[in-house]
Design a protein around this motif. Structure first.
Motif, mmCIF file in Angstrom:
data_model
loop_
_atom_site.group_PDB
_atom_site.id
_atom_site.type_symbol
_atom_site.label_atom_id
_atom_site.label_comp_id
_atom_site.label_asym_id
_atom_site.label_seq_id
_atom_site.Cartn_x
_atom_site.Cartn_y
_atom_site.Cartn_z
ATOM 1 N N ARG A 16 0.830 -1.209 0.000
ATOM 2 C CA ARG A 16 0.000 0.000 0.000
ATOM 3 C C ARG A 16 0.861 1.254 0.000
ATOM 4 N NH1 ARG A 16 -3.324 -3.172 3.504
ATOM 5 N NH2 ARG A 16 -2.358 -2.244 5.355
ATOM 6 N N ALA A 17 2.003 1.204 0.711
ATOM 7 C CA ALA A 17 2.903 2.366 0.742
ATOM 8 C C ALA A 17 3.476 2.642 -0.643
ATOM 9 C CB ALA A 17 4.023 2.120 1.747
ATOM 10 N N VAL A 18 3.861 1.583 -1.355
ATOM 11 C CA VAL A 18 4.408 1.761 -2.698
ATOM 12 C C VAL A 18 3.336 2.279 -3.649
ATOM 13 C CG1 VAL A 18 5.369 0.544 -4.674
ATOM 14 C CG2 VAL A 18 6.242 0.072 -2.387
ATOM 15 N N ILE A 424 10.684 4.912 11.676
ATOM 16 C CA ILE A 424 9.284 5.355 11.686
ATOM 17 C C ILE A 424 8.469 4.618 10.626
ATOM 18 C CG2 ILE A 424 7.881 7.318 10.948
ATOM 19 C CD1 ILE A 424 9.405 9.073 12.726
ATOM 20 N N GLY A 425 9.102 4.325 9.497
ATOM 21 C CA GLY A 425 8.383 3.644 8.431
ATOM 22 C C GLY A 425 7.941 2.245 8.787
ATOM 23 N N SER A 426 8.568 1.627 9.790
ATOM 24 C CA SER A 426 8.194 0.267 10.217
ATOM 25 C C SER A 426 7.622 0.265 11.623
ATOM 26 C CB SER A 426 9.420 -0.650 10.165
ATOM 27 O OG SER A 426 9.984 -0.672 8.880
ATOM 28 N N TRP A 446 -4.615 6.132 10.098
ATOM 29 C CA TRP A 446 -3.988 6.891 9.014
ATOM 30 C C TRP A 446 -2.503 7.136 9.263
ATOM 31 C CZ3 TRP A 446 -1.710 11.473 10.338
ATOM 32 C CH2 TRP A 446 -2.068 12.030 11.577
ATOM 33 N N LEU A 447 -2.085 6.984 10.540
ATOM 34 C CA LEU A 447 -0.676 7.205 10.856
ATOM 35 C C LEU A 447 0.234 6.184 10.174
ATOM 36 C CD1 LEU A 447 -0.760 8.144 14.655
ATOM 37 C CD2 LEU A 447 -0.159 9.621 12.727
ATOM 38 N N ILE A 448 -0.290 4.970 9.923
ATOM 39 C CA ILE A 448 0.537 3.938 9.290
ATOM 40 C C ILE A 448 0.958 4.399 7.898
ATOM 41 C CG2 ILE A 448 0.592 1.553 8.470
ATOM 42 C CD1 ILE A 448 -1.384 0.836 10.661
ATOM 43 N N GLY A 449 -0.013 4.854 7.100
ATOM 44 C CA GLY A 449 0.324 5.355 5.765
ATOM 45 C C GLY A 449 1.188 6.597 5.819
ATOM 46 N N PHE A 450 0.913 7.461 6.815
ATOM 47 C CA PHE A 450 1.721 8.680 6.945
ATOM 48 C C PHE A 450 3.174 8.340 7.248
ATOM 49 C CE2 PHE A 450 3.600 11.857 9.780
ATOM 50 C CZ PHE A 450 3.582 12.975 8.949
#
Length: 817
Positions: A16-18, A424-426, A446-450
């Motif tokens: 999803r991040a990509v 932070i990304g993980s 929403w913080l996960i995607g942020f």
């Protein structure tokens, strides 16, 4: 039989991040490109700077294009056109982008076989492909279970071999092209090709006359001129003050013409007429500067006369080649060495009358003392950092050592913010270990995607900031030209990118997601890390999309020039014609052409090329994004070189030798990683065999029993890749670097024979053959400085009407004149 390797926790949000990165940054680039095509025809002075300057214009910049009509012409521009209108450095830069694009496309070609092999890998009992939700992980080498299907390991090995051999096959002809283009540049008929800079001169050769006599012995009738560097800070201060006073006088005259009242200025705690005051100061400075120049020249003559005894001529021929303290005393009895050292720097520019003499001086030892008389090609006069000129070998080496140590400290300290942004990304990987993180992410999903987007963005921001730090360090090394400073900055930034953006980011991001498993099974660190290497591919894919969507967009729109131009418009004085066309401190008008900051741009491309080498065989998806980045970059920078960047006609192509070395090092690093992964697979197969034989009552199949044996063969094959790379690299390093550094003497003789009949006639008429350009600017300031218009002309031209009309009147007067 199930695989006993510790299960690696897959980051289910990486896909999803990509996808979000693709949607944001590629869409941003498309919208920006459309907007650019709409605005560029209306703002030609900003987006097509070279067409506005007759000295910098080129045929491509002078044409009119429709929507995207410039793409095919710039892509079809030949190397000869790039060399002629953009310079050798531009040609090297664009050819490197093409080289990287070809390598990425080869990795994509290999992926057509790798992707189905990885995606259809046999799973242990009870596990299906849907177990691993991340597509990136399913399409990676980590998806292969070695004990079930070891023959699939041949796929990454073949891909790694093909990419390595293909890269090496491209590097050799690329170096040949560089050698040819470098010789073409060195054979040009300009004063730079006939000039060298001699550093670390012994004390008795630090005058024009003594050095000229010494060189006349070595190169009879071939020395055209000698320009010694002098210590003239006081003179330089006066020259800078004179220019400031001249500008202030012009400003005062324009103010008086516009307002009708003569302005005043503070002087001796009172107010005086500004025009009269600045005129008197300018006249005094013109006189004092001429006197100071004459004083410096006469002092040099007195030094030479004090040294010029009967034995000097013989000493120049013999003793100076065996320079000892006794010989030094012979020349310096009548004048203290300390006094001479105060005024005379140990550097000089020497211009020869033939290419043969120039190249001979560069290629031959001038003295038996290796710490004296180092000879280097002279840079373009616009590139010289005059305040650094004259640094001795010991001084420069000391500063470079200090800069290197400080760079290491900075890189170590920089690891902490790098670890922070990649961790932070993980953050969602810690949900099962830290209740507070799990509660926060549940309340705010929403913080996960942020966090996933913040991580590569933070990585890109830290990389952009590093340029200013390392360029400041390189400038303090005492290097005499801006080209050398940029080359030093480039080397530091490439190392920084390798360590920080690749190694630290990879290790910190992987370790963050693997730490729970490592705490349970610390003895399987290498195995777990190798299996999770593909997981971090999402971070680098997102990083490449940011470089494409934001980096290329900012370059296409010249964001830094836009900012500095806006600040220039807000804060720079623009009353006089000189102020309107001149930079103000570090600010410049938006319409000014600018140099290409290759030392800042190239490190990011080396990082992406390294990612192709590393992830091409093990996570092929990375290559697709890298290839698109290289292709779009080539389009954008070809346009910038032909339409915006200053033509580097005097650049020497110094980047390629360092670029080649870093490409080879990137190959070695990727090969070591692939070899380590392969032998980890062999170790896993052996470990699974031992555990199965000791804990299971069911005998494994012969295929599972000897899986490690099947895995050894590709591991042995891939272990020879560094040897192949070394053999090819050794041959290239033996043949081409020295050949590219110098122009062959046989070519020099041939060119000199052709030019002998007309060079001297043209030298008196052509500014390119004016060796006085290599005299320090302060020493060339003997001509009195005057304002470019008188007060009477200012009253006639700058009437109290609209200022724009006044400047138009002035421009028309200049054209008539």
């Amino acid at each position: 039989m199930s695989d006993s390797t510790t299960s690696v926790r897959v980051d289910s949000d990486s896909d999803r991040a990509v996808l979000l990165s693709i949607e944001i940054y590629y869409a941003l680039f498309i919208v920006a490109f459309v907007l650019f095509e709409v605005l560029s025809p209306k703002l030609t002075s900003y987006f097509n700077c070279r067409a506005q300057d007759p000295k910098s214009s080129c045929p491509l910049a002078e044409q009119v294009y429709g929507f995207g009509g410039w793409i095919c012409p710039v892509l079809n521009a030949s190397d000869d056109e790039i060399m002629e209108f953009c310079g050798l450095d531009a040609l090297v830069y664009l050819r490197f982008l093409k080289l990287a694009r070809k390598i990425a496309f080869m990795a994509i070609l290999m992926s057509f076989g790798l992707l189905p092999i990885y995606a259809t890998a046999i799973k242990p009992e009870g596990q299906t492909n849907s177990t691993s939700k991340a597509l990136i992980a399913r399409l990676a080498m980590a998806n292969i279970h070695v004990n079930l299907d070891p023959n699939r390991l041949w796929a990454p090995v073949i891909a790694g071999c093909v990419i390595t051999i293909y890269t090496l096959s491209l590097l050799m002809p690329e170096y040949k092209v560089y050698v040819s283009r470098r010789h073409e540049y060195l054979s040009r008929d300009s004063v730079q090709q006939y000039t060298v800079i001699m550093n670390d001169l012994p004390s008795h050769l630090r005058t024009h006359q003594s050095l000229q006599k010494y060189l006349d012995r070595l190169f009879p009738k071939m020395v055209d001129s000698v320009h010694m560097a002098m210590e003239c800070k006081e003179l330089e201060t006066q020259v800078a003050k004179r220019e400031y006073i001249r500008n202030a006088l012009e400003r005062a005259m324009v103010q008086a013409a516009l307002s009708g009242n003569r302005p005043t200025t503070a002087f001796n705690r009172g107010k005086v007429d500004a025009i009269d005051h600045f005129t008197q100061l300018l006249d005094k400075l013109n006189i004092s500067i001429c006197a100071e120049i004459e004083t410096l020249r006469s002092f040099q003559v007195r030094i030479h006369e004090a040294m010029n005894d009967d034995s000097l001529e013989d000493a120049v021929c013999v003793s100076s080649m065996h320079n000892t303290e006794e010989d030094m005393a012979t020349f310096t009895d009548s004048i203290p060495v300390e006094t001479m050292m105060t005024f005379m720097r140990p550097s000089a520019f020497v211009t020869f009358s033939t290419l043969q003499a120039t190249q001979s001086a560069l290629q031959m030892l001038q003295t038996d003392n290796p710490a004296q008389m180092t000879v280097r090609p002279a840079p373009d006069t616009a590139e010289i950092i005059w305040e650094n000129l004259g640094g001795t070998l010991n001084t420069i080496s000391s500063w470079q050592l200090a800069s290197t140590l400080l760079s290491l400290v900075i890189i170590v300290l920089w690891s902490f913010p790098t670890i922070f942004v990649t961790t932070i990304g993980s953050a969602d990987q810690w949900r099962s270990q830290l209740i507070s993180i799990n509660r926060t992410l549940e309340d705010h999903p929403w913080l996960i995607g942020f966090f996933k987007q913040f991580s590569p963005l933070g990585l890109a921001a830290l990389t952009a900031l590093s340029h200013y730090v390392f360029s400041a360090l390189s400038r303090r090394e005492g290097l005499a030209s801006q080209t050398e400073v940029d080359a030093s900055t480039f080397s530091k930034l490439v190392i920084f990118q390798f360590i920080q953006t690749f190694a630290v980011a990879l290790l910190s991001g992987s370790a963050n997601s693997l730490l729970p498993q490592l705490l349970e099974s610390p003895y399987q660190f290498v195995t777990i890390f190798s299996e999770a290497l593909a997981i971090q591919a999402w971070l680098f894919i997102s990083y490449i999309t940011i470089l494409t969507g934001i980096g290329l967009t900012l370059k296409l729109f010249r964001a830094m020039s836009l900012i500095t131009g806006f600040l220039y418009y807000c804060f720079a004085p623009r009353l006089t014609p000189r102020e309107r066309r001149s930079p103000y401190k570090w600010l410049a008008p938006m319409s000014n052409i600018e140099p290409c900051p290759q030392s800042t741009l190239l490190p990011s491309y080396f990082l992406v090329l390294l990612l192709v080498f590393v992830f091409g065989p093990i996570t092929p998806l990375v290559s697709y994004f890298a290839a698109l980045y290289f292709f779009l970059s080539e389009i954008v920078y070809r346009r910038l070189f032909f339409f915006v960047y200053a033509p580097g006609r005097f650049t020497t192509g110094v980047y390629w030798p360092s670029m080649y070395k870093f490409i080879i090092r990137a190959l070695y690093l990727s090969q070591v990683i692939l070899i380590a992964l392969m032998w980890v697979k062999v170790s896993d197969a052996w470990t699974n065999r031992v555990i199965a034989n000791s804990s299971s009552n069911v005998s494994p199949s012969i295929f599972e029993e000897y899986a490690y044996a099947f895995a050894i063969a590709p591991s042995v094959v891939v272990s020879f890749l560094p040897l192949i790379t070394y053999v090819v690299d050794h041959r290239i390093q033996t043949l081409y670097p020295r050949a590219a550094r110098y122009l062959p003497l046989v070519d020099c003789c041939r060119i000199d024979a052709v030019r002998t009949n007309y060079t001297r006639i043209r030298a008196s008429l052509d500014n390119h053959h004016d060796s006085s350009m290599y005299i320090q600017p302060a020493l060339r300031s003997v001509i009195a400085l005057r304002p470019e218009f008188t007060f009477a002309q200012a009253q006639r031209i700058f009437k109290p009407n609209h200022l724009q009309e006044s400047h138009a009147n002035y421009e028309s007067m200049v054209e008539e004149a």
